[in-house]
Design an enzyme around this catalytic site. Structure first.
Site, PDB file in Angstrom:
ATOM      1  N   LEU A 229      -3.526   5.450   2.258  1.00 50.90           N
ATOM      2  CA  LEU A 229      -3.511   6.821   1.736  1.00 50.90           C
ATOM      3  C   LEU A 229      -4.456   7.746   2.516  1.00 50.90           C
ATOM      4  CD1 LEU A 229      -2.482   8.711  -0.522  1.00 50.90           C
ATOM      5  CD2 LEU A 229      -4.515   8.047  -1.831  1.00 50.90           C
ATOM      6  N   ASP A 230      -3.895   8.826   3.053  1.00 55.49           N
ATOM      7  CA  ASP A 230      -4.670   9.871   3.745  1.00 55.49           C
ATOM      8  C   ASP A 230      -5.432   9.351   4.964  1.00 55.49           C
ATOM      9  OD1 ASP A 230      -3.772  11.559   1.764  1.00 55.49           O
ATOM     10  OD2 ASP A 230      -5.587  11.413   0.568  1.00 55.49           O
ATOM     11  N   GLN A 231      -4.976   8.230   5.527  1.00 58.08           N
ATOM     12  CA  GLN A 231      -5.684   7.630   6.664  1.00 58.08           C
ATOM     13  C   GLN A 231      -4.867   7.673   7.946  1.00 58.08           C
ATOM     14  OE1 GLN A 231      -8.833   6.557   6.392  1.00 58.08           O
ATOM     15  NE2 GLN A 231      -8.867   7.047   4.216  1.00 58.08           N
TER      16      GLN A 231
END
Lengths: 286, 286, 286, 286
Positions: A229-231
């Site tokens: 997530l969001d990486q």
């Protein structure tokens, strides 16, 4: 982007002496007129990245023959490569939730052909924008997502995407977390706009986090979606100044302007084959 | 800042009806001419913040009498307040290490009286800038810091600061972590410039962290120093665009320009009593 | 800029098929390792621009032989070209008046070798900065300029520049208008920083002009000096936000920060042979 | 903007001692809770500007009684003043031509109630956006403008504006020059977005002018329309970076993003009574 038809080569390979000469020598041999060219050597990774636009009508053959003739050159350089035709419109499926700003912005760019793409459909977990989307002549699919139906819902999303023969999925403030298998199935094809300047404020309610920390700028990040997530690899970011008098609601409002601008720029880079990924980073030939 | 002599009131108090009327009524009663005034109500905290500049020669008395007469008003509003005189120069001790950019920048502003302050001394853990500082007529103290002498070294720093009757300590890329007791002893008096856009990349080597993450903007943060490393109230931040072709060295170079600009702005706000802290956040009346 | 020694080719020529192949083929033939390469085709002018960095130690000969061997290639392409050695420091003469900000900024960058140049001398129409400059070990020449002595004064400036074997003259807020013959004698070698966002507010007192017009941003422009005042090719520009509360004095102060940053960036592009002029415009390969 | 109903006082008067005390004293007397307050003294003009938001439910009477009671205070200060109710939606007529970006942007903000206004109608000299506008439930009027029918056309525009009981007219890239009488009839009520950073590139084809001059940033300006073309008081401006590789078409595309953002911000300031004009300049209490 140029008005003339052109072919775009986007590629990377292990670095060595003579790469540009090999590639541009190949085009010169066939009288290919190079409109734009960008090169980058990543010394740390020992890898070479490039993007070249060649005028289609300067070559004595079409893209299929070009691909055949270029293949041995690419192979000899152990190259990852992609060759695209500017007249072949990319097919972009847009996923939205209940926020309007990115959707209006994308459809305005599509309507004026600033974004010269096909939008085979818009998918949403809410009915909110059915009328708006359909008025534009674009099919709209309502795929509700609940804690219980996630597997089925994303199977439907995947089927719609595949049936549309789409290249790219855009999460235009979709507000749902895609399952890891879906992310993994389309690497480098799913773009998200996150409403913070990553890596600050990962996850939910980033504007609330920003408000609590008392930062003086807020931002947005367009990135490829990965299972983390969001990486994923960052394509584009930007920020806007706030101050002590701004509430979370004000930040949300300012943030919308940054989000839609950053998503539009990131998407354009992606669609023009200007983004090459490399581990968790991107080379963006603007 | 104005050319005329003026007094600055910086204050906060619990919010209620009539605060501005009380304060400005007090000044009007004494024919005080207000040059600049700023107010902020923090609804969440129920607290009111203000900053007022009054022309000194419009009042029939000096700052001491003003303080006496204002005290009951302040008390009735349960106010935290400070009243300063624009002709009373702030005394700023600068701590540096081996990087030149913030030091040159601050001394240029001091030399031209853009920053109208006293710099009673510069303290450094290296001899690097002795000549440069002393050429400006400013005393230079070399206080080496090693793992073994930290307690003694910071006792010396504290003594030098106190002996200088200084108001403010500026860590101008000092590159050392102050001991918690020192931070706690001077709350809201020690400013640091951190070379990242906090809260991203806390701690050491933020440009290396930024390079690894592949961000598209890098930044700097001016904040008050507290016992928690890089966690103090943020005064000012800014960013600059980078791209895939920028190495860590390039980031360091670009970063210097942002660092000195952000430090200079944050320090100016602080010196003009434009910064009011509130928990871990700041109100900055620019 | 890279740590390794490298040669930089900066060139332009009429556009045609195969230019990059010719140039990079030449380097590949000699096993030249290309560190960085940039190309630009100006369709309107039918002209091609390029900049290439080649690792010195990858070539089997030095820069003199390289120049000899490259000359026929360049001639066959009707090329304007320049080939420089990264270890050959550029020689930059700085002209200042009474404002400190650009001078401090340039000397800080020079002192830390961020700007890896020689400064053979500083010339000023005032004595203000003699001590500061000389403390750095740089010769300082006071050349007063009055309405009566202009011809003689600029003859002296020219002689000092020539005697210093300098490449570049920087007007670091010099506040005097150079005579047209001097401008014409060193085309593309004299850089000025103008304190407005050109073409707005040409000539004297641009901040006063900006104040009167009520603009919401002010800026600065680094450009090559030509005989037409403030009309030369623009290298770099930037702006900063102001508002109604900012006086002309405030603008002057904010402006200084933009001026020194823009001058530093423009000068760096120039020194690294990243700027190619073309009529009254520049190509800047950042 | 706050969620609670509030009244906004926007006013200016000759500067003197005690203005804030008089005004805030008046509100305090009636237990008025001030949500936000901004003050500005223009020393050169000797004029004082202010904007105050008071919670409606904190006062013991409605806006009509408030106006009556405040009138004598205002008169005694020779004040120009306006008192508005946050629940009274502003009525904004939008004029467009054939470009979509500002229209889509404004309707997205209207649709989500980010801009909490009425749009009684959209007027255009082309039929292009009839369907899009009408789909939103907003009346659309096609008023063609030719060299021969200008007088009649703008009589129609004026009649439509008056019939709509509108407060504000927005030229959202309308591309036509309004007749001077129309501009004069609605001072401070007509907003235009000009596609350059004024005062640079007044008049037609500013991006072509910018391309020819070789500037490194392009911008947009939101201003009040006056009888002098592109000379009215500036409300908001912004810029975006370009480089040598950008064609006029690229500038047009980048420019759209700046134009719509600047127009949206300028319009919001105007609608929230944050803009006070003063000669040809504005005070903008953001």
């Amino acid at each position: 982007m140029h008005r003339e038809r052109f072919y775009t080569l986007a590629a990377s390979c292990p670095d060595q002496v003579g790469i540009i000469a090999r590639i541009t020598g190949f085009f010169a041999e066939h009288r290919g007129w190079i409109l734009e060219s960008s090169f980058h050597s990543d010394g740390e990774a020992g890898r070479y990245f490039m993007r070249i636009e060649v005028r289609a009508d300067s070559l004595p053959f079409g893209i299929d023959v070009l691909r055949q003739k270029f293949a041995p050159v690419a192979e000899s350089l152990a190259m990852h490569w992609k060759l695209t035709d500017s007249t072949q419109k990319k097919r972009v499926v847009v996923l939205v939730s209940k926020q309007e700003h990115c959707l209006y912005d994308l459809l305005a760019r599509w309507q004026s052909r600033e974004l010269d793409i096909e939008i085979p459909c818009v998918i949403s977990n809410h009915e909110t924008f059915r009328g708006f989307v359909e008025w534009h002549g674009i099919p709209f699919h309502h795929v509700p997502v609940t804690p219980d139906n996630k597997v089925a819902a994303y199977r439907t999303v995947t089927e719609l995407f595949d049936a549309a023969h789409a290249d790219t999925m855009v999460l235009a403030r979709y507000m749902q977390i895609l399952p890891p298998e879906l992310c993994a199935a389309y690497p480098g094809q799913i773009l998200n706009i996150h409403h913070s300047f990553l890596p600050s404020f990962v996850g939910a309610k980033p504007y609330h986090q920003a408000y609590q920390r008392g930062v003086k700028l807020i931002g947005a990040t367009c990135h490829y979606v990965t299972a983390d997530l969001d990486q994923g690899p960052i394509i584009e970011q930007d920020v806007i100044r706030i101050d002590h008098s701004d509430s979370v609601d004000d930040m949300v409002r300012y943030g919308k302007d940054i989000e839609k601008a950053v998503l539009a720029r990131g998407l354009r880079y992606h669609l023009e084959d200007r983004v090459l990924t490399h581990g968790n980073k991107t080379v963006v030939f603007r």
